[in-house]
Design a protein around this motif. Structure first.
Motif, PDB file in Angstrom:
ATOM      1  N   THR A  13       1.479 -39.640  31.889  1.00 17.31           N
ATOM      2  CA  THR A  13       0.785 -38.363  32.062  1.00 17.31           C
ATOM      3  C   THR A  13       0.850 -37.913  33.513  1.00 17.31           C
ATOM      4  N   ILE A  14       0.623 -38.842  34.447  1.00 21.30           N
ATOM      5  CA  ILE A  14       0.670 -38.514  35.871  1.00 21.30           C
ATOM      6  C   ILE A  14       2.089 -38.157  36.296  1.00 21.30           C
ATOM      7  N   ILE A  15       3.048 -38.957  35.881  1.00 20.55           N
ATOM      8  CA  ILE A  15       4.443 -38.698  36.249  1.00 20.55           C
ATOM      9  C   ILE A  15       4.894 -37.350  35.689  1.00 20.55           C
ATOM     10  N   THR A  45      -3.884 -33.348  33.041  1.00 28.12           N
ATOM     11  CA  THR A  45      -4.903 -33.395  34.095  1.00 28.12           C
ATOM     12  C   THR A  45      -4.916 -34.773  34.739  1.00 28.12           C
ATOM     13  N   VAL A  46      -4.878 -34.793  36.066  1.00 23.33           N
ATOM     14  CA  VAL A  46      -4.912 -36.039  36.826  1.00 23.33           C
ATOM     15  C   VAL A  46      -6.168 -36.038  37.687  1.00 23.33           C
ATOM     16  N   LEU A  52      -5.348 -32.758  39.989  1.00 20.83           N
ATOM     17  CA  LEU A  52      -4.424 -31.672  39.687  1.00 20.83           C
ATOM     18  C   LEU A  52      -4.355 -31.460  38.187  1.00 20.83           C
ATOM     19  N   ASN A  53      -3.848 -30.276  37.833  1.00 15.11           N
ATOM     20  CA  ASN A  53      -3.584 -29.958  36.433  1.00 15.11           C
ATOM     21  C   ASN A  53      -2.267 -29.196  36.386  1.00 15.11           C
ATOM     22  N   LEU A 130      -7.896 -41.918  30.586  1.00  8.36           N
ATOM     23  CA  LEU A 130      -9.321 -41.665  30.390  1.00  8.36           C
ATOM     24  C   LEU A 130      -9.644 -41.088  29.018  1.00  8.36           C
ATOM     25  N   ARG A 131      -8.924 -40.052  28.629  1.00 14.02           N
ATOM     26  CA  ARG A 131      -9.167 -39.378  27.351  1.00 14.02           C
ATOM     27  C   ARG A 131      -7.967 -38.471  27.088  1.00 14.02           C
ATOM     28  N   PRO A 132      -7.846 -37.899  25.900  1.00 16.99           N
ATOM     29  CA  PRO A 132      -6.692 -37.043  25.621  1.00 16.99           C
ATOM     30  C   PRO A 132      -6.470 -35.988  26.698  1.00 16.99           C
ATOM     31  N   GLY A 133      -5.268 -36.018  27.263  1.00 16.93           N
ATOM     32  CA  GLY A 133      -4.881 -35.050  28.278  1.00 16.93           C
ATOM     33  C   GLY A 133      -5.245 -35.407  29.692  1.00 16.93           C
ATOM     34  N   VAL A 134      -5.966 -36.519  29.906  1.00 17.04           N
ATOM     35  CA  VAL A 134      -6.497 -36.836  31.240  1.00 17.04           C
ATOM     36  C   VAL A 134      -6.174 -38.282  31.625  1.00 17.04           C
ATOM     37  N   SER A 135      -5.623 -38.454  32.811  1.00 16.27           N
ATOM     38  CA  SER A 135      -5.320 -39.778  33.343  1.00 16.27           C
ATOM     39  C   SER A 135      -5.822 -39.879  34.775  1.00 16.27           C
TER      40      SER A 135
END
Length: 352
Positions: A13-15, A45-46, A52-53, A130-135
């Motif tokens: 997700t972050i990459i 979302t990071v 950042l998003n 963390l949760r869907p869409g968020v790392s």
């Protein structure tokens, strides 16, 4: 150029967010539909060391169409067979698969997609989903920017496709192309077998291990076993993050105090990190223990190199995995008998 990240979990997700933010069109692929839906609806979302998003395009594996020129593989090795067989129809003869997984996955990946399509590398930072869409980026941001990736070919040849992969990965942070991929891989195995192994075995953060002398003594033996096994396998560990990992080899337990400054220098920036294997245990999932510490144990057995501290980590993590639970720091006592065997070389620590 069609590029995908397959296994868009904590790291992916972050990459993916950073690549897309930098203007590279990269598809994120993940089997968890809720995560894919959130990525498409809200972007990637990071949080943590950076906020950042970034808008992204995400798919579940069954939604893929066409073929990809370059795929960054970030799934757990436990799912390689299923993942790569699903991916095969979406590769063409000149596609490249860059595995950024833990352990030494290149040979098993090549067995499915072909050696001519396989390259690999090591990731120098950590994250928590963390949760869907968020790392959450749990490593220091400067560390990620300066030591993000080290990549190479199995045979050490510097082919043009490595530069293409590098261009994408450098959207995240510094990416070095190195000729000695297996040396890189064993160095990353040491990174994971030590702090990730102890984190999963004891249910704690890397910082909890760093600040406990007994845990660090165990960890120093884990690293020493990794180095001796690699050497028996014909590999010398490659430098990572600008440091010589061969330095962690021990002549005896009396050498341990002299290693602590470098351990703190390298891993201090990752003190808040919880191993991905621990995150798997917390979610009631199987871990990659057999591909990390278990790899050292198997290769040690092949070459006649004893690996009692890696064996103990495998034992503790496997026990937790079987009961679908998580250990706590009290499990450090389970290393007691192993440490006692070195008490004469550990001044002031005979009670261990």
């Amino acid at each position: 150029m069609r590029v995908a990240i397959v296994g868009a979990g904590s790291l992916g997700t972050i990459i993916g967010a950073l690549m897309n933010q930098a203007g590279k069109q990269v598809d994120l692929v993940d089997a968890y539909k809720d995560h894919v839906d959130a990525l498409n609806r809200f972007g990637a979302t990071v949080t943590g060391a950076v906020e950042l998003n970034a808008p992204v395009t995400a798919y579940t594996p069954d939604q893929l169409t066409g073929t990809y020129d370059l795929v960054f593989l970030l799934t757990k090795q436990t799912r390689n067979q299923e993942t790569l067989l699903q991916l095969l129809p979406h590769l063409h003869p000149d596609s490249s698969i860059c595995t950024l997984q833990n352990g030494i996955p290149e040979h098993s990946v090549a067995a499915i997609v072909g050696r001519e399509r396989t390259l690999g590398g090591a990731v120098g930072f950590g994250a928590t989903w963390l949760r869907p869409g968020v790392s959450c980026l749990t490593s220091d941001y400067e560390t990620m920017k300066n030591f993000a990736f080290e990549i190479g070919e199995v045979d050490g040849v510097d082919r043009p496709r490595l530069s293409v992969a590098q261009q994408y990965l450098e959207c995240v942070g510094r990416t070095e192309i190195l000729a000695d991929l297996m040396g890189i891989r064993f160095s990353k195995v040491l990174m994971n077998a030590t702090f990730s192994g102890m984190s999963a075995a004891l249910g704690c953060t890397f910082g909890d291990v760093l600040t406990d002398p007994k845990a660090m003594a165990c960890l120093a033996f884990v690293a020493d076993e990794c180095i001796k096994v690699a050497r028996a396998d014909g590999v010398r560990l490659a430098p990572m993050q600008g440091e010589d990992f061969e330095f962690f080899e021990l002549r005896s337990a009396a050498d341990i105090p002299s290693k602590m400054t470098l351990y703190r220098k390298i891993w201090g920036a990752h003190a808040g990190l919880r191993a991905s294997m621990l995150q798997d245990l917390e979610k009631g999932r199987d871990t990659e223990i057999d591909y990390i510490n278990g790899l050292i144990c198997r290769k040690g057995s092949e070459h006649g190199v004893a690996t009692p501290f890696n064996d103990k980590i495998v034992e503790l993590v496997t026990e937790a995995q079987k009961r679908r639970g998580v250990n706590d720091f009290v499990y450090l006592d389970r290393f007691g008998e192993l440490l006692k065997a070195h008490a004469h070389d550990l001044p002031g620590q005979a009670a261990w």
